[in-house]
Design a protein around this motif. Sequence first.
Motif, PDB file in Angstrom:
ATOM      1  N   ARG A  22      -6.019   0.800 -25.852  1.00 15.82           N
ATOM      2  CA  ARG A  22      -6.652   1.918 -25.145  1.00 15.82           C
ATOM      3  C   ARG A  22      -8.079   1.508 -24.757  1.00 15.82           C
ATOM      4  N   PRO A  23      -8.223   0.877 -23.581  1.00 17.78           N
ATOM      5  CA  PRO A  23      -9.567   0.505 -23.130  1.00 17.78           C
ATOM      6  C   PRO A  23     -10.398   1.743 -22.805  1.00 17.78           C
ATOM      7  N   LEU A  24     -11.704   1.621 -22.981  1.00 15.15           N
ATOM      8  CA  LEU A  24     -12.607   2.688 -22.595  1.00 15.15           C
ATOM      9  C   LEU A  24     -12.777   2.670 -21.076  1.00 15.15           C
ATOM     10  N   ILE A  25     -12.834   3.840 -20.482  1.00 12.12           N
ATOM     11  CA  ILE A  25     -12.992   3.937 -19.027  1.00 12.12           C
ATOM     12  C   ILE A  25     -14.472   4.198 -18.712  1.00 12.12           C
ATOM     13  N   VAL A  26     -15.035   3.305 -17.913  1.00 10.95           N
ATOM     14  CA  VAL A  26     -16.464   3.319 -17.607  1.00 10.95           C
ATOM     15  C   VAL A  26     -16.672   3.799 -16.171  1.00 10.95           C
ATOM     16  N   GLY A  27     -17.381   4.893 -16.011  1.00  8.54           N
ATOM     17  CA  GLY A  27     -17.710   5.380 -14.676  1.00  8.54           C
ATOM     18  C   GLY A  27     -18.727   4.467 -14.022  1.00  8.54           C
ATOM     19  N   ASP A  28     -18.318   3.787 -12.955  1.00 11.79           N
ATOM     20  CA  ASP A  28     -19.140   2.757 -12.324  1.00 11.79           C
ATOM     21  C   ASP A  28     -20.026   3.353 -11.227  1.00 11.79           C
ATOM     22  N   ILE A  29     -21.345   3.163 -11.371  1.00 10.62           N
ATOM     23  CA  ILE A  29     -22.327   3.651 -10.394  1.00 10.62           C
ATOM     24  C   ILE A  29     -23.076   2.446  -9.843  1.00 10.62           C
ATOM     25  N   ALA A  55     -32.899  11.239  -4.839  1.00 10.85           N
ATOM     26  CA  ALA A  55     -32.053  10.183  -5.399  1.00 10.85           C
ATOM     27  C   ALA A  55     -31.379  10.659  -6.683  1.00 10.85           C
ATOM     28  N   VAL A  56     -32.141  11.301  -7.548  1.00 14.17           N
ATOM     29  CA  VAL A  56     -31.565  11.825  -8.791  1.00 14.17           C
ATOM     30  C   VAL A  56     -30.447  12.815  -8.477  1.00 14.17           C
ATOM     31  N   LEU A  57     -30.690  13.711  -7.538  1.00 16.82           N
ATOM     32  CA  LEU A  57     -29.680  14.711  -7.173  1.00 16.82           C
ATOM     33  C   LEU A  57     -28.426  14.051  -6.605  1.00 16.82           C
ATOM     34  N   GLY A  58     -28.608  13.017  -5.786  1.00 18.00           N
ATOM     35  CA  GLY A  58     -27.460  12.323  -5.220  1.00 18.00           C
ATOM     36  C   GLY A  58     -26.619  11.653  -6.288  1.00 18.00           C
ATOM     37  N   PHE A  59     -27.280  10.993  -7.231  1.00 21.93           N
ATOM     38  CA  PHE A  59     -26.534  10.346  -8.318  1.00 21.93           C
ATOM     39  C   PHE A  59     -25.850  11.388  -9.203  1.00 21.93           C
ATOM     40  N   LYS A  60     -26.463  12.542  -9.357  1.00 19.42           N
ATOM     41  CA  LYS A  60     -25.833  13.596 -10.163  1.00 19.42           C
ATOM     42  C   LYS A  60     -24.493  14.018  -9.566  1.00 19.42           C
ATOM     43  N   ARG A  61     -24.384  13.987  -8.252  1.00 22.10           N
ATOM     44  CA  ARG A  61     -23.115  14.337  -7.623  1.00 22.10           C
ATOM     45  C   ARG A  61     -22.019  13.353  -8.045  1.00 22.10           C
ATOM     46  N   GLN A  62     -22.341  12.075  -8.042  1.00 22.45           N
ATOM     47  CA  GLN A  62     -21.350  11.089  -8.463  1.00 22.45           C
ATOM     48  C   GLN A  62     -21.029  11.243  -9.947  1.00 22.45           C
ATOM     49  N   VAL A  63     -22.069  11.471 -10.755  1.00 17.74           N
ATOM     50  CA  VAL A  63     -21.860  11.635 -12.198  1.00 17.74           C
ATOM     51  C   VAL A  63     -20.932  12.813 -12.485  1.00 17.74           C
ATOM     52  N   ARG A  64     -21.126  13.930 -11.794  1.00 13.16           N
ATOM     53  CA  ARG A  64     -20.263  15.094 -12.016  1.00 13.16           C
ATOM     54  C   ARG A  64     -18.803  14.768 -11.712  1.00 13.16           C
ATOM     55  N   GLY A  65     -18.577  14.047 -10.623  1.00 15.13           N
ATOM     56  CA  GLY A  65     -17.215  13.675 -10.292  1.00 15.13           C
ATOM     57  C   GLY A  65     -16.591  12.786 -11.354  1.00 15.13           C
ATOM     58  N   LEU A  66     -17.359  11.830 -11.861  1.00 15.85           N
ATOM     59  CA  LEU A  66     -16.839  10.924 -12.896  1.00 15.85           C
ATOM     60  C   LEU A  66     -16.563  11.664 -14.197  1.00 15.85           C
ATOM     61  N   ILE A  67     -17.441  12.608 -14.532  1.00 15.27           N
ATOM     62  CA  ILE A  67     -17.207  13.412 -15.742  1.00 15.27           C
ATOM     63  C   ILE A  67     -15.927  14.228 -15.593  1.00 15.27           C
ATOM     64  N   ASP A  68     -15.767  14.867 -14.443  1.00 13.89           N
ATOM     65  CA  ASP A  68     -14.552  15.661 -14.212  1.00 13.89           C
ATOM     66  C   ASP A  68     -13.306  14.782 -14.264  1.00 13.89           C
ATOM     67  N   GLY A  69     -13.465  13.524 -13.916  1.00 17.99           N
ATOM     68  CA  GLY A  69     -12.338  12.603 -13.969  1.00 17.99           C
ATOM     69  C   GLY A  69     -12.036  12.069 -15.354  1.00 17.99           C
ATOM     70  N   GLY A  70     -12.931  12.336 -16.322  1.00 12.93           N
ATOM     71  CA  GLY A  70     -12.627  12.018 -17.715  1.00 12.93           C
ATOM     72  C   GLY A  70     -13.124  10.671 -18.225  1.00 12.93           C
ATOM     73  N   VAL A  71     -14.144  10.084 -17.596  1.00 10.48           N
ATOM     74  CA  VAL A  71     -14.624   8.778 -18.068  1.00 10.48           C
ATOM     75  C   VAL A  71     -15.201   8.888 -19.477  1.00 10.48           C
ATOM     76  N   ASP A  72     -15.190   7.764 -20.190  1.00  7.20           N
ATOM     77  CA  ASP A  72     -15.707   7.727 -21.566  1.00  7.20           C
ATOM     78  C   ASP A  72     -17.201   7.435 -21.618  1.00  7.20           C
ATOM     79  N   LEU A  73     -17.693   6.664 -20.676  1.00 10.01           N
ATOM     80  CA  LEU A  73     -19.095   6.285 -20.619  1.00 10.01           C
ATOM     81  C   LEU A  73     -19.421   5.857 -19.202  1.00 10.01           C
ATOM     82  N   PHE A  74     -20.651   5.400 -18.985  1.00  6.84           N
ATOM     83  CA  PHE A  74     -21.095   5.071 -17.629  1.00  6.84           C
ATOM     84  C   PHE A  74     -21.724   3.687 -17.598  1.00  6.84           C
ATOM     85  N   VAL A  75     -21.660   3.068 -16.410  1.00  7.65           N
ATOM     86  CA  VAL A  75     -22.444   1.862 -16.163  1.00  7.65           C
ATOM     87  C   VAL A  75     -23.166   2.029 -14.826  1.00  7.65           C
ATOM     88  N   ILE A  76     -24.441   1.680 -14.825  1.00  9.80           N
ATOM     89  CA  ILE A  76     -25.254   1.632 -13.601  1.00  9.80           C
ATOM     90  C   ILE A  76     -25.506   0.154 -13.369  1.00  9.80           C
TER      91      ILE A  76
END
Length: 814
Positions: free
Chosen positions: A110-117, A135-156
């Motif tokens: 079970r690999p961890l799923i990383v939301g790629d930004i 810029a912060v607001l724009g990235f927040k839009r992507q972050v919300r989508g990744l969270i809704d998709g169920g990612v485990d963590l994030f990478v920038i």
Amino acid sequence: MGEKDKSILDIINKRILILDGATGTEMQKRGLPPGVSPELWSMENPEVSADIYRAYARAGSDMLYTCTFGGTPWKLEEFGAADKTEQINCKIAQNAVKVADELSEREGIRPLIVGDIGPCGRFIMPFGDLDFEQAVLGFKRQVRGLIDGGVDLFVIETQIDIQESRAALLAVKEICGGFTMVSMTFDETGHSLNGTTPEAMAVTLESLGADVVGVNCSTGPKEMLDIIRRIRKMVQIPVMAKPNAGMPVIKDNETVFPMAADEFSTFAKPFAEAGVNIMGGCCGTTPTHIAKLAQSMEGLVPLERKPVETAMLSSATQALITGSNSTIRIIGERINPTGKKILQGELKAGNMAYVRNLARDQAAAGADLLDINAGMPGIDEKQTLLDIISSVVPVVSLPLVIDSSDPDVVEAAVRYYPGRALINSISAEKEKLERLLPVAAKYGAMFIVLPLADNELPDKAERRKELVMEIAERAAAYGYKNKDLVVDGLVMTVSSNPQAAKETLATVRWASQQGFGTVLGLSNISFGLPERGWVNASFFAMAAGAGLSWAIANPSHELLMDTKAASDVLTGRDRDALSYIQRFAKDKNTEKKKETTAKKKTDLPVEDQIVEAVIEGRREDIERLCNQALEMGIAPSELLEKKMIPAIMTVGEYYDARKYFLPQLIASAETMQNGFAVLEPALQASGSNKKKGTLVFATVQGDIHDIGKNIVVLMLRNFGFDVIDLGKDVTAEKIVAAAQTHKADLIGLSALMTTTMVRMPEVIALAKENGLGCKVMVGGAVVTREWAESIGAEYSSDGVEAVNVAARICMDKG
């Protein structure tokens, strides 16, 4: 940190984790057409993406990046899909999570799923035109989508701009506080495109809350090792690496990375020994590379992460190490309007040129940090302080001290500042303590501890100690250690209180023994006395002996700075007296040189002021200076050929020597452009405005990145070339047709991605088929000189080299 994030950290602490490899090339192998958004194509072809996820998971990847590298609203806007940012990121993430769950159920992995930004494709203020909060607001839009998709963590990842990294990190932390890895890219000199060093990146991002920092893309594994070692020394958090499979070459008209999986895997042990905690592959790596790497990593354990004993600040480009072993740090005090009528007038007029000159002068005089303050009546203090940051950051590499009595102003400044700042100051006054401690902690700032309480200005060291400990204990709840706090010894004037110096020195000595940094505003001690410089310098020497680590002073004061140099030697901070010797080992003309240096820029002839303006990137001054020169009867051709062009050539030399970086290069190029706009009508009237050659420039088909190309075009136009800029994602047919129409002397091609480099030889081949005799120049982040030679093209690494190449080619044709 939540339980889920703690569990991720627990896994990282136990063994070295394996990331996946390249995604773009794997998608191409499976049918991704050129010029198509990988994100949109991934969403429409979920099984293809799923196949890539499975391949990497079975190869041994503990973490899988979602196919959302270009999922920011700015990148999606290129394909008319910015309004669907959240939905696109959500759907792609859901597909990755589904694969991970299926693998867990069917194969026990079970690999961890990383939301790629990935990068947004624009520079963010103060380095570009994209507003930081936007810029912060724009990235927040992507972050919300990744969270809704169920990612485990994030990478920038693949970041070239520290301010963009900060904006994306804040977006994640403010939306969900999720576990976040951040990696930047560095060139062969160890700098990002904006001049950030690995050390500055590490300090800035760890303090802002990154859970992992590291580097990806950039180079092959051999060249990346040193960068990993440098990062590892600066942080207590885990470190990650994702190198390319070597550097790209062309083979059979295809972009390939030469490093085979077996060779790539031999770097497992060196990276483990360098301190890496997480490793994978970037451009050119395949599931085979990752499988071999995973095998070679078996049995290797991560290095123990020892506490970093010294406190560190950072600017956008440099880290500043403080502590008992460092020399006394000088905080330049001149950007403070209190009692300074000229500065007050300039701030009211919104003239930041004066502020920039104050910053440059203090840096040249030996300041280690710059205190910035905009507290005065009649202005918007918050906006003015932000304007000061925007003006100072691109021109000096010193960390900033944020100085304001208004907590709202302090918060706005430390949020925007692209480094780890020092706040001046936080006292034991109830309202300020409760308001500012959370602000300092959120943005990772160090701060000066001011031993004052409500309606209390203690004149005894013992009471000051009590207040310091009260603040330190409150700060400890936010994770601060004594080394992160700088105690103000509270200097009072000795003319009204003969014991003032004694009490201050006792406070400094005690605070130093407790592991705090210590700071003094020196000049208060001598208020009301004649010949104050001698009192200040003597007090400085005494404080140095008591353990002083910082001093707020005017670095242009020779006696004080000479005293500092001597004190550093006598207290053992200047090893082998190297800095002292360097300061005083000057030739006989030193005083004369000082007088020349001190001469005001406005005293110089106007043509020399123009040279200074171009070199220093003073956009707001150049038009006035050029008009003044023309009114004085100076020939426009003389100004251009003998002053402005040599000045921009000097800027190019600074850029090549890494004395200047991209922000300074852009500022100088735009200054040159503004000046040329003033001269152009006069040049045309005199018949001396002859173009040096005609060039056609474009970013090749399938590539929507044009930052580098735009800078090159700007530089070439400044040098008198007629440049036809076709934009980005341009077909070979359109490029060749434009070259024919405009009778081009040279075609310039840019590509940022390895997947689009292959379009360059297609343009060259089509140009030959159509009988074009002009040469082709190529460049871009992934393009190398060897690769350019292999396809029969000229090469330029940046705008400066592009000017030289274009000049040589056009001269040969002429």
